[in-house]
Write an enzyme that holds these catalytic residues in place. Structure first.
Site, PDB file in Angstrom:
ATOM      1  N   LYS A   1      39.056  65.507  34.435  1.00 46.38           N
ATOM      2  CA  LYS A   1      38.062  65.341  35.523  1.00 46.38           C
ATOM      3  C   LYS A   1      38.274  66.080  37.092  1.00 46.38           C
ATOM      4  CE  LYS A   1      34.997  61.411  36.270  1.00 46.38           C
ATOM      5  NZ  LYS A   1      34.882  60.232  36.675  1.00 46.38           N
TER       6      LYS A   1
HETATM    7  C1  E4P Z   1      32.141  58.684  36.238  1.00 45.23           C
HETATM    8  O1  E4P Z   1      32.304  59.663  35.695  1.00 45.23           O
HETATM    9  C2  E4P Z   1      32.088  58.431  37.786  1.00 45.23           C
HETATM   10  O2  E4P Z   1      33.489  58.429  38.235  1.00 45.23           O
HETATM   11  C3  E4P Z   1      31.411  56.810  37.911  1.00 45.23           C
HETATM   12  O3  E4P Z   1      30.079  56.869  37.112  1.00 45.23           O
HETATM   13  C4  E4P Z   1      31.394  56.704  39.462  1.00 45.23           C
HETATM   14  O4  E4P Z   1      30.513  55.579  39.794  1.00 45.23           O
HETATM   15  P1  E4P Z   1      29.925  55.102  41.060  1.00 45.23           P
HETATM   16  O5  E4P Z   1      28.980  55.856  41.793  1.00 45.23           O
HETATM   17  O6  E4P Z   1      29.428  53.325  40.779  1.00 45.23           O
HETATM   18  O7  E4P Z   1      31.593  54.795  41.579  1.00 45.23           O
END
Ligand code: E4P
Length: 214
Positions: free
Chosen positions: A83
């Site tokens: 990521k």
């Molecule tokens: C997933 O890839 C993201 O990091 C996650 O869904 C972020 O979610 P949030 O906005 O609830 O922190």
């Protein structure tokens, strides 16, 4: 639409893998911190039960550092996806990692322009954060719809992971918008199975079956 789980909690993942519904997992530094463990330790346990990919996020904000972290992470398990934040250094890293056949998930995407740049740099996945857009009353449905539509028009193979999901409406609407994947937190998955008419109907069926046994 495939279902990924958005968590760093191994027990939660095992529970939903047992249901047969979870294909992959996404994590981020905040979710790993919540698990109370370190990424290198928890990623192999998360990756073991899932068929698909597990996204693990880099901490560095410069290309060379991201690539170094990615190499390290991809040695931990075979199904890891790196990521990478949607910043200029991140795009450079995506291009380098593509050349090394390491899959990437470009995260913190909030616009069509960012999605196009990530795709053209060679991202395997892009993750628009719909919940955070909903928080600031932006049109998150249109964003997902438009990215999916534009990728289709131009034959872009990058898949869209609808991320930052907060409720069932988010899941249902990104499904209709054509997202290939939704990454869903545990509490939303738990809520998705429930319907009062299912419980009521089952209760009635069991009672009626019981009455025939007398
Ligand atoms: C997933 O890839 C993201 O990091 C996650 O869904 C972020 O979610 P949030 O906005 O609830 O922190």
């Amino acid at each position: 639409m495939k279902i990924f789980m958005d968590t760093g909690n191994v027990e939660e993942i095992e529970k939903f893998v047992d249901w047969g519904v979870v294909y992959g997992v996404t994590t981020n530094p905040s979710l790993i911190a919540k698990s109370g463990r370190i990424q290198e330790e928890v990623i192999p346990e998360i990756a073991a039960p899932v068929k698909g990919t597990v996204s693990a996020e880099v901490i560095s904000t410069v290309c060379a550092g991201m690539v170094k972290e990615a190499e390290k992470l991809s040695k931990i398990v075979g199904n890891v996806v790196i990521k990478i934040p949607c910043i200029a250094e991140g795009l450079k890293a995506v291009r380098v990692l593509r050349g090394m056949c390491i899959k990437t998930n470009v995260t913190l995407v909030f616009s069509m322009g960012q999605a196009l740049l990530a795709a053209r740099a060679g991202a395997t996945y892009v993750s628009p954060f719909i919940g955070r857009l909903d928080d600031i009353v932006e049109d998150w449905v249109k964003l997902v719809e438009n990215i999916v539509k534009a990728f289709k028009i131009y034959g872009i193979e990058t898949e869209v992971i609808a991320a930052s999901i907060r409720n069932i409406e988010h899941v249902e609407r990104v499904m209709l918008a054509g997202a290939q994947i939704a990454t869903i937190p545990t509490k939303v998955l738990e809520a998705m199975i429930k319907h009062p008419l299912t419980d009521k109907g089952l209760e009635q069926f069991l009672a009626d079956y019981g009455s025939t046994m007398k």
